[in-house]
Design a protein around this motif. Structure first.
Motif, short mmCIF file in Angstrom:
data_model
loop_
_atom_site.label_atom_id
_atom_site.label_comp_id
_atom_site.label_asym_id
_atom_site.label_seq_id
_atom_site.Cartn_x
_atom_site.Cartn_y
_atom_site.Cartn_z
N ASN A 25 66.95 9.58 59.11
CA ASN A 25 65.84 8.78 59.60
C ASN A 25 65.93 8.67 61.12
O ASN A 25 67.00 8.43 61.65
CB ASN A 25 65.90 7.36 59.01
CG ASN A 25 65.79 7.37 57.51
OD1 ASN A 25 64.97 8.07 56.96
ND2 ASN A 25 66.62 6.59 56.85
N ASP A 26 64.82 8.82 61.79
CA ASP A 26 64.81 8.67 63.24
C ASP A 26 64.45 7.22 63.56
O ASP A 26 63.40 6.92 64.13
CB ASP A 26 63.81 9.64 63.88
CG ASP A 26 64.01 9.75 65.37
OD1 ASP A 26 64.92 9.08 65.91
OD2 ASP A 26 63.25 10.49 66.00
N LEU A 27 65.33 6.32 63.15
CA LEU A 27 65.05 4.89 63.29
C LEU A 27 65.00 4.44 64.74
O LEU A 27 64.28 3.51 65.07
CB LEU A 27 66.09 4.09 62.52
CG LEU A 27 66.09 4.30 61.00
CD1 LEU A 27 67.27 3.57 60.37
CD2 LEU A 27 64.79 3.85 60.39
N TYR A 28 65.75 5.09 65.61
CA TYR A 28 65.78 4.67 67.01
C TYR A 28 64.41 4.81 67.68
O TYR A 28 64.07 4.02 68.55
CB TYR A 28 66.81 5.48 67.80
CG TYR A 28 68.23 5.21 67.37
CD1 TYR A 28 68.77 3.93 67.43
CD2 TYR A 28 69.03 6.23 66.90
CE1 TYR A 28 70.07 3.68 67.03
CE2 TYR A 28 70.34 5.99 66.50
CZ TYR A 28 70.85 4.71 66.57
OH TYR A 28 72.13 4.46 66.18
N LYS A 29 63.64 5.79 67.27
CA LYS A 29 62.33 6.02 67.88
C LYS A 29 61.19 5.41 67.06
O LYS A 29 60.04 5.48 67.45
CB LYS A 29 62.07 7.51 68.05
CG LYS A 29 63.02 8.16 69.04
CD LYS A 29 62.71 9.64 69.17
CE LYS A 29 63.72 10.32 70.06
NZ LYS A 29 63.51 11.78 70.07
N SER A 30 61.52 4.83 65.92
CA SER A 30 60.49 4.30 65.02
C SER A 30 59.91 3.00 65.56
O SER A 30 60.63 2.16 66.10
CB SER A 30 61.08 4.05 63.64
OG SER A 30 61.51 5.25 63.07
N LYS A 31 58.62 2.85 65.37
CA LYS A 31 57.95 1.61 65.74
C LYS A 31 57.61 0.78 64.50
O LYS A 31 57.36 -0.41 64.59
CB LYS A 31 56.67 1.92 66.52
CG LYS A 31 56.96 2.57 67.86
CD LYS A 31 55.70 2.84 68.61
CE LYS A 31 56.03 3.52 69.93
NZ LYS A 31 54.86 3.84 70.70
N TYR A 32 57.60 1.44 63.37
CA TYR A 32 57.24 0.79 62.11
C TYR A 32 58.12 1.40 61.02
O TYR A 32 58.09 2.61 60.80
CB TYR A 32 55.77 1.05 61.81
CG TYR A 32 55.20 0.25 60.67
CD1 TYR A 32 54.61 -0.98 60.90
CD2 TYR A 32 55.22 0.74 59.37
CE1 TYR A 32 54.06 -1.71 59.86
CE2 TYR A 32 54.68 0.01 58.32
CZ TYR A 32 54.10 -1.21 58.57
OH TYR A 32 53.57 -1.94 57.54
N ILE A 33 58.91 0.58 60.38
CA ILE A 33 59.83 1.05 59.35
C ILE A 33 59.44 0.38 58.04
O ILE A 33 59.33 -0.85 57.98
CB ILE A 33 61.29 0.70 59.71
CG1 ILE A 33 61.67 1.33 61.05
CG2 ILE A 33 62.23 1.14 58.60
CD1 ILE A 33 62.96 0.78 61.63
N MET A 34 59.24 1.16 57.00
CA MET A 34 58.92 0.61 55.69
C MET A 34 59.95 1.09 54.68
O MET A 34 60.15 2.29 54.51
CB MET A 34 57.52 1.03 55.24
CG MET A 34 57.16 0.49 53.86
SD MET A 34 55.51 0.96 53.33
CE MET A 34 54.52 -0.27 54.16
#
Length: 124
Positions: A25-34
């Motif tokens: 997951n590219d969580l560092y660049k995510s603006k919305y995580i579901m």
């Protein structure tokens, strides 16, 4: 045996959709995580996920939404917890898809390049 059974759908879906059985997951660049029926802050297989989730939220301003009937640690940390009734997740997914298509919010270029069978959904 449990891990193999539990992981098979995710691995097959990842391989089929993006060509990788274990995409990160590219969580560092995510603006919305579901997170949909997943509780990575408690039931984790990879120790780095809680840190990545917390950094995405607290340092990068990501919003976290959890879809799960269970009030878990992950759900309690979420900006929004959709506490659906057990067994209604398919209905919610279809409703979200319907709103996206009806309001013309889908990425037409991406679907034309990578999608298959999308034309059938347009008759909704």
């Amino acid at each position: 045996m449990h891990s193999n059974m539990c992981d098979m759908g995710r691995k097959a879906g990842g391989k089929w959709v993006i060509g990788d059985e274990r995409p990160l997951n590219d969580l560092y660049k995510s603006k919305y995580i579901m997170f949909w029926g997943w509780n990575p802050l408690e039931a984790i297989k990879w120790i780095y996920l809680p840190r990545m989730i917390n950094e995405a939220i607290h340092e990068n301003g990501a919003k976290l939404v959890v879809v799960d009937p269970v009030v878990s640690i992950t759900a309690m940390k979420a900006h929004r917890h959709l506490k659906i009734k057990p067994g209604t997740d398919g209905t919610l997914a279809l409703a979200i898809g319907h709103v996206i298509i009806k309001n013309d919010l889908h990425d037409k270029e991406f679907i034309a390049k990578w999608g298959a069978g999308f034309d059938c959904m347009l008759i909704m």
